[in-house]
Design an enzyme around this catalytic site. Structure first.
Site, PDB file in Angstrom:
ATOM      1  N   TYR A 162       9.866 103.795 -24.875  1.00 44.65           N
ATOM      2  CA  TYR A 162      10.207 104.913 -23.519  1.00 44.65           C
ATOM      3  C   TYR A 162      10.933 106.283 -24.231  1.00 44.65           C
ATOM      4  O   TYR A 162      10.952 107.239 -23.377  1.00 44.65           O
ATOM      5  CB  TYR A 162      11.233 103.959 -22.771  1.00 44.65           C
ATOM      6  CG  TYR A 162      10.686 102.808 -22.084  1.00 44.65           C
ATOM      7  CD1 TYR A 162      10.176 103.342 -20.702  1.00 44.65           C
ATOM      8  CD2 TYR A 162      10.791 101.741 -22.638  1.00 44.65           C
ATOM      9  CE1 TYR A 162       9.605 102.263 -20.197  1.00 44.65           C
ATOM     10  CE2 TYR A 162      10.151 100.752 -21.581  1.00 44.65           C
ATOM     11  CZ  TYR A 162       9.494 100.820 -20.472  1.00 44.65           C
ATOM     12  OH  TYR A 162       8.951 100.025 -19.672  1.00 44.65           O
ATOM     13  N   ASN A 176      13.769  96.112 -12.714  1.00 48.77           N
ATOM     14  CA  ASN A 176      14.054  97.568 -13.156  1.00 48.77           C
ATOM     15  C   ASN A 176      14.405  98.436 -12.186  1.00 48.77           C
ATOM     16  O   ASN A 176      13.906  98.377 -10.989  1.00 48.77           O
ATOM     17  CB  ASN A 176      12.766  98.057 -13.726  1.00 48.77           C
ATOM     18  CG  ASN A 176      12.614  97.517 -15.187  1.00 48.77           C
ATOM     19  OD1 ASN A 176      13.486  97.562 -15.840  1.00 48.77           O
ATOM     20  ND2 ASN A 176      11.425  97.346 -15.581  1.00 48.77           N
ATOM     21  N   CYS A 205      15.984  92.903 -20.791  1.00 50.66           N
ATOM     22  CA  CYS A 205      14.496  93.493 -20.659  1.00 50.66           C
ATOM     23  C   CYS A 205      13.673  92.856 -21.785  1.00 50.66           C
ATOM     24  O   CYS A 205      14.086  92.122 -22.588  1.00 50.66           O
ATOM     25  CB  CYS A 205      14.860  94.961 -21.182  1.00 50.66           C
ATOM     26  SG  CYS A 205      13.356  96.034 -21.368  1.00 50.66           S
TER      27      CYS A 205
END
Length: 435
Positions: free
Chosen positions: A253, A152, A173
């Site tokens: 997120y 990341n 991801c």
């Protein structure tokens, strides 16, 4: 791809606590993915962890009875040379750097998170130059290899590799595979009977279609506000009126953008009670490595799923399988835009569904992009591209533009303060800024 003698795979960041998961994946998929050599490579600072997790990997392979050779090394070039697949699971600066990525923004009333906002920017500045240096080795030593990046911030890192190297790279991801598993369990339906459409960027996506055995379940999930969430993001509830009007299930997120006040308050409370998320992860990692040391342990421990990145490695092994066997299945990946989202540059990295062929992923057109999300996607992409430029050049003025343009940074003055303090804290890892 034909590799009669078996595959060579290099895992950069092999001392990571996630490594047992990827080893488990190779064991399970051996018939489809005949791994002959598995090279776990790390740096001197990670040598101790590499030895612990590497010995566990060897025990797992012995238990399986498969002819997989596990090699542990600090020589990156030796690991990369002749590799068919290379995966990256690095953390430049280790968890200590992550702690300050989270702590410094919190001290100034800003969200502190390792991949989103100022913390994500610092992680990108540290990581991109190192990954591009690794890419030089790949270009020289294994030019036909696939680099699967789940370091990341995966979207930014993948875009930098696409724009500044010749390496064949795909970003991925764990959130998409995690959602599939959650839906499969919730509806008691095999995951291959579930179709989800993702729109957006890494850690900034919306799910605009959820079909379960041919039935549209998106309205039901939006109405009930039921969600899949990661271990690393608090399960704060969405506003029902907002969610129904949005018309897409946001990534967890996105709570940092849509519920900033509540998320910041939760972070500040947690900071007082138990430290930053990095402090929590450090405790989980310490527990995991104590387990890994046990000479009787021969499998991935269940506790690994307490890490926020659980299933990353499973996603990586699935992607290798599809590339190697030209499976032409659909996976959600970070790839170049190439016109899929017409309001972004063609070379921007986006996170969308792709058909995975032996020659690489082919991004699929998206059926619908909710009008209300385009502005946020565009704003974050501008920040990402400025951050990539700053990482390449070490230009502080570009870095300030990147910091100030992020939607979670409230003013230029706060941006200047954060940038100054965070660059100074990261000085050992950012030589380009201190020439």
């Amino acid at each position: 791809m034909t590799v009669p003698e078996g595959l060579k795979i290099a895992v950069i960041g092999g001392g990571s606590s996630y490594t047992p998961e990827i080893v488990e994946g190779f064991i399970r998929k051996y018939e489809q993915l005949p791994v002959k050599e598995l090279w776990l490579v790390d740096i001197e600072e990670g040598k101790h962890k590499l030895e612990i997790v590497g010995e566990l990997a060897k025990r797992m392979v012995v238990k399986s009875g498969l002819p997989i050779e596990v090699h542990l090394t600090l020589d990156r070039r030796k690991a990369i040379e002749g590799a068919d697949f290379i995966t990256t699971q690095m953390r430049v600066g280790l968890l200590e750097a992550r702690k300050w990525d989270e702590h410094i923004p919190n001290m100034h009333g800003v969200i502190g998170q390792e991949t989103t906002g100022p913390g994500g920017m610092m992680k990108a500045l540290r990581t991109i130059p190192v990954l591009l240096d690794i890419c030089k080795d790949i270009e020289e030593l294994s030019p036909n290899a696939w680099l699967l990046n789940f370091t990341n911030p995966a979207g930014m890192v993948t875009e930098a590799i696409h724009r500044y190297s010749k390496v064949k790279s795909i970003g991925l991801c764990n959130a998409p595979i995690g959602l599939q598993k959650w839906l499969s369990e919730k509806y008691e339906t095999p995951s291959n009977h579930i179709y989800t459409e993702f729109v957006g960027l890494n850690h900034l996506h919306w799910v605009t279609r959820i079909d379960v055995a041919g039935v549209d379940k998106l309205p039901e999930l939006l109405d009930k506000r039921e969600e899949y969430s990661g271990k690393n993001v608090p399960a704060t509830e969405w506003d029902p009126e907002f969610l129904n009007g949005l018309g897409g299930l946001p990534s967890y997120y996105l709570k940092y953008f849509y519920m900033t006040d509540a998320m910041l308050a939760e972070q500040l409370d947690s900071l007082k009670a138990s430290g930053t998320r990095a402090d929590v992860v450090k405790r989980v990692e310490d527990e995991l490595f104590q387990l890994y040391k046990d000479p009787n342990l021969q499998e991935k421990p269940k506790q690994l799923e307490q890490r926020g990145g659980a299933y990353y490695s499973e996603a990586a092994v699935n992607l290798m399988d599809s590339l190697y066997n030209d499976k032409r299945d659909i996976q959600t990946l970070n790839v170049s835009n190439d016109g899929i989202l017409d309001f972004l540059p063609r070379d921007a990295s986006i996170e969308v569904n792709c058909v995975v062929t032996g020659n690489g992923p082919i991004p699929l057109p998206v059926k619908r992009v909710p009008e209300g999300v385009k502005g946020l996607i565009h704003a974050v992409k501008i920040y990402e591209r400025l951050t990539i430029e700053a990482a390449i050049t070490g230009d502080r003025s570009v870095a300030l533009q990147a910091m100030a343009s992020h939607p979670l940074v409230p003013s230029v003055q706060v941006a200047k303060t954060l940038l100054g303090e965070m660059l100074e804290r990261n000085k050992p890892f950012l030589p380009a800024f201190y020439k």
